[in-house]
Design a protein around this motif. Structure first.
Motif, mmCIF file in Angstrom:
data_model
loop_
_atom_site.group_PDB
_atom_site.id
_atom_site.type_symbol
_atom_site.label_atom_id
_atom_site.label_comp_id
_atom_site.label_asym_id
_atom_site.label_seq_id
_atom_site.Cartn_x
_atom_site.Cartn_y
_atom_site.Cartn_z
ATOM 1 N N ALA A 11 -43.925 -33.207 -23.779
ATOM 2 C CA ALA A 11 -42.526 -32.917 -24.076
ATOM 3 C C ALA A 11 -42.494 -32.315 -25.477
ATOM 4 O O ALA A 11 -42.880 -32.962 -26.449
ATOM 5 C CB ALA A 11 -41.694 -34.188 -24.023
ATOM 6 N N THR A 12 -42.080 -31.071 -25.560
ATOM 7 C CA THR A 12 -42.084 -30.376 -26.848
ATOM 8 C C THR A 12 -40.830 -30.688 -27.650
ATOM 9 O O THR A 12 -39.821 -31.129 -27.101
ATOM 10 C CB THR A 12 -42.149 -28.851 -26.635
ATOM 11 N N PHE A 13 -40.902 -30.448 -28.942
ATOM 12 C CA PHE A 13 -39.708 -30.574 -29.770
ATOM 13 C C PHE A 13 -39.252 -29.176 -30.165
ATOM 14 O O PHE A 13 -39.964 -28.195 -29.989
ATOM 15 C CB PHE A 13 -39.968 -31.455 -31.003
ATOM 16 N N TYR A 43 -42.838 -29.439 -21.405
ATOM 17 C CA TYR A 43 -41.476 -29.727 -20.974
ATOM 18 C C TYR A 43 -40.562 -29.346 -22.133
ATOM 19 O O TYR A 43 -40.612 -29.961 -23.204
ATOM 20 C CB TYR A 43 -41.367 -31.214 -20.629
ATOM 21 N N VAL A 44 -39.753 -28.319 -21.933
ATOM 22 C CA VAL A 44 -38.988 -27.700 -23.007
ATOM 23 C C VAL A 44 -37.509 -28.071 -22.937
ATOM 24 O O VAL A 44 -36.904 -28.028 -21.866
ATOM 25 C CB VAL A 44 -39.148 -26.162 -22.938
ATOM 26 N N ALA A 45 -36.942 -28.401 -24.081
ATOM 27 C CA ALA A 45 -35.501 -28.639 -24.259
ATOM 28 C C ALA A 45 -34.981 -29.884 -23.557
ATOM 29 O O ALA A 45 -33.817 -29.959 -23.195
ATOM 30 C CB ALA A 45 -34.674 -27.417 -23.875
ATOM 31 N N GLY A 46 -35.845 -30.856 -23.399
ATOM 32 C CA GLY A 46 -35.394 -32.149 -22.908
ATOM 33 C C GLY A 46 -34.852 -32.959 -24.076
ATOM 34 O O GLY A 46 -34.515 -32.415 -25.124
ATOM 35 N N SER A 47 -34.790 -34.264 -23.920
ATOM 36 C CA SER A 47 -34.232 -35.083 -24.997
ATOM 37 C C SER A 47 -35.128 -35.083 -26.234
ATOM 38 O O SER A 47 -34.630 -35.154 -27.357
ATOM 39 C CB SER A 47 -33.984 -36.515 -24.514
ATOM 40 N N THR A 48 -36.440 -34.960 -26.046
ATOM 41 C CA THR A 48 -37.341 -34.842 -27.189
ATOM 42 C C THR A 48 -37.151 -33.495 -27.877
ATOM 43 O O THR A 48 -37.328 -33.378 -29.079
ATOM 44 C CB THR A 48 -38.811 -34.990 -26.737
ATOM 45 N N GLY A 49 -36.780 -32.487 -27.109
ATOM 46 C CA GLY A 49 -36.588 -31.149 -27.640
ATOM 47 C C GLY A 49 -35.170 -30.846 -28.045
ATOM 48 O O GLY A 49 -34.800 -29.685 -28.224
ATOM 49 N N GLU A 50 -34.354 -31.858 -28.201
ATOM 50 C CA GLU A 50 -32.983 -31.696 -28.675
ATOM 51 C C GLU A 50 -32.115 -30.821 -27.782
ATOM 52 O O GLU A 50 -31.097 -30.292 -28.218
ATOM 53 C CB GLU A 50 -32.944 -31.132 -30.114
ATOM 54 N N GLY A 51 -32.486 -30.657 -26.537
ATOM 55 C CA GLY A 51 -31.775 -29.748 -25.649
ATOM 56 C C GLY A 51 -30.280 -29.963 -25.581
ATOM 57 O O GLY A 51 -29.505 -29.019 -25.664
ATOM 58 N N VAL A 52 -29.844 -31.208 -25.471
ATOM 59 C CA VAL A 52 -28.408 -31.461 -25.348
ATOM 60 C C VAL A 52 -27.654 -31.212 -26.644
ATOM 61 O O VAL A 52 -26.430 -31.095 -26.640
ATOM 62 C CB VAL A 52 -28.117 -32.890 -24.828
ATOM 63 N N ARG A 59 -30.684 -22.796 -26.494
ATOM 64 C CA ARG A 59 -31.560 -23.288 -25.425
ATOM 65 C C ARG A 59 -32.303 -22.129 -24.767
ATOM 66 O O ARG A 59 -33.490 -22.237 -24.451
ATOM 67 C CB ARG A 59 -30.750 -24.084 -24.399
ATOM 68 N N ARG A 60 -31.593 -21.023 -24.559
ATOM 69 C CA ARG A 60 -32.258 -19.838 -23.994
ATOM 70 C C ARG A 60 -33.356 -19.345 -24.935
ATOM 71 O O ARG A 60 -34.460 -19.017 -24.490
ATOM 72 C CB ARG A 60 -31.241 -18.731 -23.760
ATOM 73 N N ALA A 61 -33.058 -19.270 -26.218
ATOM 74 C CA ALA A 61 -34.028 -18.777 -27.193
ATOM 75 C C ALA A 61 -35.259 -19.674 -27.263
ATOM 76 O O ALA A 61 -36.398 -19.177 -27.329
ATOM 77 C CB ALA A 61 -33.373 -18.656 -28.570
ATOM 78 N N VAL A 62 -35.061 -20.982 -27.219
ATOM 79 C CA VAL A 62 -36.187 -21.922 -27.265
ATOM 80 C C VAL A 62 -37.041 -21.782 -26.003
ATOM 81 O O VAL A 62 -38.274 -21.731 -26.077
ATOM 82 C CB VAL A 62 -35.688 -23.373 -27.445
ATOM 83 N N ALA A 63 -36.399 -21.692 -24.855
ATOM 84 C CA ALA A 63 -37.149 -21.516 -23.600
ATOM 85 C C ALA A 63 -37.971 -20.237 -23.647
ATOM 86 O O ALA A 63 -39.164 -20.241 -23.318
ATOM 87 C CB ALA A 63 -36.186 -21.494 -22.415
ATOM 88 N N PHE A 77 -42.006 -26.252 -17.890
ATOM 89 C CA PHE A 77 -40.816 -26.844 -17.291
ATOM 90 C C PHE A 77 -39.689 -26.720 -18.317
ATOM 91 O O PHE A 77 -39.882 -27.076 -19.480
ATOM 92 C CB PHE A 77 -41.036 -28.329 -16.995
ATOM 93 N N VAL A 78 -38.538 -26.238 -17.888
ATOM 94 C CA VAL A 78 -37.405 -26.101 -18.803
ATOM 95 C C VAL A 78 -36.268 -26.998 -18.331
ATOM 96 O O VAL A 78 -35.840 -26.909 -17.180
ATOM 97 C CB VAL A 78 -36.929 -24.626 -18.889
ATOM 98 N N GLN A 79 -35.802 -27.849 -19.216
ATOM 99 C CA GLN A 79 -34.673 -28.726 -18.922
ATOM 100 C C GLN A 79 -33.385 -27.905 -19.039
ATOM 101 O O GLN A 79 -33.126 -27.289 -20.061
ATOM 102 C CB GLN A 79 -34.650 -29.886 -19.909
ATOM 103 N N VAL A 80 -32.615 -27.869 -17.962
ATOM 104 C CA VAL A 80 -31.403 -27.045 -17.930
ATOM 105 C C VAL A 80 -30.128 -27.857 -17.718
ATOM 106 O O VAL A 80 -29.039 -27.302 -17.744
ATOM 107 C CB VAL A 80 -31.503 -25.942 -16.849
#
Length: 117
Positions: A11-13, A43-52, A59-63, A77-80
């Motif tokens: 899980a990335t940050f 795993y990109v932009a999940g809770s570890t990655g501050e997605g919310v 979020r698009r730029a990070v993905a 994997f991208v959290q959407v």
């Protein structure tokens, strides 16, 4: 297409500058470090990655940055998921269009569903 996920998925940050803006320039080094250490997926932009906590554009730029940095070396994997279902759909379509391996989504967090339907 059949995708067989294997190995370790990290899980990335989301790296940020002191002013709270994105620091996407760090993502290639982060990704290279993960690859060098045997990680096979991210795993990109999940809770570890501050997605919310990010805007939809962020979020698009990070993905995009992680997918570009992965350069086919990792399953991405991208959290959407988010509270706005239409924006979640747009994030999923974007993830697909920029080469994500898969998307993940959480349900909206505020309203409690009363039925599965």
């Amino acid at each position: 297409m059949t995708n067989h996920t294997h190995g370790l998925i990290a899980a990335t940050f989301t790296p940020m500058k002191g002013d709270g803006s994105l620091n996407l320039s760090l993502i290639p080094a982060i990704t290279d470090h993960l690859v060098a250490n045997g990680i096979t997926g991210i795993y990109v932009a999940g809770s570890t990655g501050e997605g919310v906590s990010l805007t939809t554009d962020e979020r698009r730029a990070v993905a995009e940055a992680y997918i570009d940095a992965a350069a086919g070396r990792l399953t991405v994997f991208v959290q959407v998921g988010q509270d706005c279902v239409e924006q979640a759909r747009q994030l999923a379509a974007h993830a697909q269009s920029v080469g994500a391996s898969a998307v993940s989504a959480v349900t909206p967090t505020y309203f409690k569903p009363t039925t599965i339907e």
